[in-house]
Design a protein around this motif. Structure first.
Motif, PDB file in Angstrom:
ATOM      1  N   LEU A 122      51.146 -12.770  16.256  1.00  0.00           N
ATOM      2  CA  LEU A 122      50.067 -12.971  15.227  1.00  0.00           C
ATOM      3  C   LEU A 122      48.978 -11.936  15.965  1.00  0.00           C
ATOM      4  N   ILE A 123      48.079 -11.586  14.781  1.00  0.00           N
ATOM      5  CA  ILE A 123      47.127 -10.627  15.334  1.00  0.00           C
ATOM      6  C   ILE A 123      45.701 -11.154  14.877  1.00  0.00           C
ATOM      7  N   SER A 124      45.744 -12.235  14.146  1.00  0.00           N
ATOM      8  CA  SER A 124      44.344 -12.948  13.749  1.00  0.00           C
ATOM      9  C   SER A 124      44.541 -14.402  13.312  1.00  0.00           C
ATOM     10  N   TYR A 125      43.441 -15.025  13.698  1.00  0.00           N
ATOM     11  CA  TYR A 125      43.203 -16.279  13.331  1.00  0.00           C
ATOM     12  C   TYR A 125      42.298 -16.248  11.942  1.00  0.00           C
ATOM     13  N   GLU A 126      42.621 -17.016  11.067  1.00  0.00           N
ATOM     14  CA  GLU A 126      41.716 -16.982   9.723  1.00  0.00           C
ATOM     15  C   GLU A 126      41.169 -18.447   9.327  1.00  0.00           C
ATOM     16  N   MET A 127      40.159 -18.475   8.557  1.00  0.00           N
ATOM     17  CA  MET A 127      39.489 -19.826   8.012  1.00  0.00           C
ATOM     18  C   MET A 127      38.735 -19.539   7.206  1.00  0.00           C
ATOM     19  N   CYS A 143      32.402 -19.381  18.326  1.00  0.00           N
ATOM     20  CA  CYS A 143      33.786 -19.719  18.945  1.00  0.00           C
ATOM     21  C   CYS A 143      34.716 -18.403  18.818  1.00  0.00           C
ATOM     22  N   GLY A 144      33.800 -17.370  18.317  1.00  0.00           N
ATOM     23  CA  GLY A 144      34.543 -15.793  18.304  1.00  0.00           C
ATOM     24  C   GLY A 144      35.063 -15.519  16.822  1.00  0.00           C
ATOM     25  N   TYR A 145      34.657 -16.412  15.785  1.00  0.00           N
ATOM     26  CA  TYR A 145      35.113 -15.918  14.365  1.00  0.00           C
ATOM     27  C   TYR A 145      34.062 -14.950  13.914  1.00  0.00           C
ATOM     28  N   SER A 146      34.220 -14.230  12.976  1.00  0.00           N
ATOM     29  CA  SER A 146      33.503 -13.387  12.459  1.00  0.00           C
ATOM     30  C   SER A 146      33.333 -13.432  10.818  1.00  0.00           C
ATOM     31  N   LYS A 147      32.228 -13.295  10.188  1.00  0.00           N
ATOM     32  CA  LYS A 147      32.553 -13.416   8.511  1.00  0.00           C
ATOM     33  C   LYS A 147      33.138 -11.801   8.261  1.00  0.00           C
ATOM     34  N   THR A 148      33.857 -12.330   7.327  1.00  0.00           N
ATOM     35  CA  THR A 148      34.550 -10.829   6.551  1.00  0.00           C
ATOM     36  C   THR A 148      33.693 -10.791   5.198  1.00  0.00           C
ATOM     37  N   LEU A 169      33.480 -19.867  -1.029  1.00  0.00           N
ATOM     38  CA  LEU A 169      34.404 -20.014   0.472  1.00  0.00           C
ATOM     39  C   LEU A 169      34.126 -18.726   1.049  1.00  0.00           C
ATOM     40  N   GLN A 170      33.526 -18.832   2.372  1.00  0.00           N
ATOM     41  CA  GLN A 170      33.369 -17.665   3.099  1.00  0.00           C
ATOM     42  C   GLN A 170      34.430 -17.130   4.084  1.00  0.00           C
ATOM     43  N   HIS A 171      35.087 -16.251   4.034  1.00  0.00           N
ATOM     44  CA  HIS A 171      36.391 -16.143   4.899  1.00  0.00           C
ATOM     45  C   HIS A 171      35.802 -15.729   6.229  1.00  0.00           C
ATOM     46  N   MET A 172      36.557 -16.298   7.331  1.00  0.00           N
ATOM     47  CA  MET A 172      36.119 -15.853   8.638  1.00  0.00           C
ATOM     48  C   MET A 172      37.487 -15.582   9.618  1.00  0.00           C
ATOM     49  N   SER A 173      37.215 -14.689  10.379  1.00  0.00           N
ATOM     50  CA  SER A 173      38.570 -14.171  11.122  1.00  0.00           C
ATOM     51  C   SER A 173      38.205 -13.887  12.717  1.00  0.00           C
ATOM     52  N   LYS A 174      39.100 -14.013  13.343  1.00  0.00           N
ATOM     53  CA  LYS A 174      39.206 -13.884  14.905  1.00  0.00           C
ATOM     54  C   LYS A 174      40.297 -13.086  15.157  1.00  0.00           C
ATOM     55  N   SER A 175      39.953 -11.902  15.726  1.00  0.00           N
ATOM     56  CA  SER A 175      41.127 -11.098  16.290  1.00  0.00           C
ATOM     57  C   SER A 175      41.821 -11.751  17.475  1.00  0.00           C
ATOM     58  N   ILE A 176      43.270 -11.780  17.715  1.00  0.00           N
ATOM     59  CA  ILE A 176      43.879 -12.041  18.827  1.00  0.00           C
ATOM     60  C   ILE A 176      43.987 -10.892  20.013  1.00  0.00           C
ATOM     61  N   SER A 177      43.161 -10.921  20.823  1.00  0.00           N
ATOM     62  CA  SER A 177      43.291  -9.755  21.991  1.00  0.00           C
ATOM     63  C   SER A 177      44.338 -10.204  23.052  1.00  0.00           C
TER      64      SER A 177
END
Length: 177
Positions: A122-127, A143-148, A169-177
């Motif tokens: 996985l490269i990202s978490y999405e919501m 919690c580390g998520y950003s609006k896209t 619906l606002q998409h938010m994403s968090k990269s997995i590092s």
């Protein structure tokens, strides 16, 4: 706080989960701060929708329980929908009587860890979060998520309640590092 016990949801959990999800999303009781009752009317989910979700491939719904005196209480749930190199985190709620105690943060951390354990590529978490829920968006940002730039229409066709105001619906994403 007592430790949470996690497990996969199953068909015998449906009634309890429908009650939990609708209570968490659509009522404002206890120490709730996640209620949508002022912006969306109607149930968030019904038995049929939840059963269909549980039977989908690439989707897992986890429940979090607190065990006290050999009895367990269902306090939260979170769903993971795997899509190529990302996982969408949704159906995420904590019973209002258990909110503001750090359970949401624990459940979100568990969901992220579990998703990565299942699919280490996985490269990202999405919501997706209702755009009117500014405090929830800010929570996820902490919690580390950003609006896209991705904003979707409210899914009226999905039978998840009727908006009382203009919602997206606002998409938010968090990269997995």
């Amino acid at each position: 706080m007592q430790p949470l016990k996690y497990r996969l949801a199953n068909a015998s959990d449906v009634e309890s989960l429908v009650a939990l999800i609708n209570q968490a999303y659509r009522t404002n009781t206890g120490s709730s701060w996640t209620s949508e009752q002022d912006i969306v009317t109607g149930d968030r989910i019904n038995h049929q929708q939840l059963l269909e979700s549980l039977n989908q491939q690439n989707f897992s719904l986890f429940v979090a329980e607190i065990v006290e005196h050999s009895e367990s209480a269902l306090v939260a749930c979170v769903g993971l929908a795997f899509q190529h190199s990302s996982v969408e985190i949704g159906t995420f709620c904590v019973a209002s009587d258990w909110q503001n105690q750090g359970i949401g943060k624990q459940v979100l951390a568990y969901a992220e860890q579990k998703a990565f354990a299942i699919f280490p590529t996985l490269i990202s978490y999405e919501m997706f979060v209702l755009d009117a829920r500014i405090e929830l968006i800010q929570y996820y940002e902490r919690c580390g998520y950003s609006k896209t730039a991705c904003i979707e229409s409210y899914p009226i066709h999905a039978n998840v309640g009727q908006p009382l105001i203009d919602l997206q619906l606002q998409h938010m994403s968090k990269s997995i590092s």
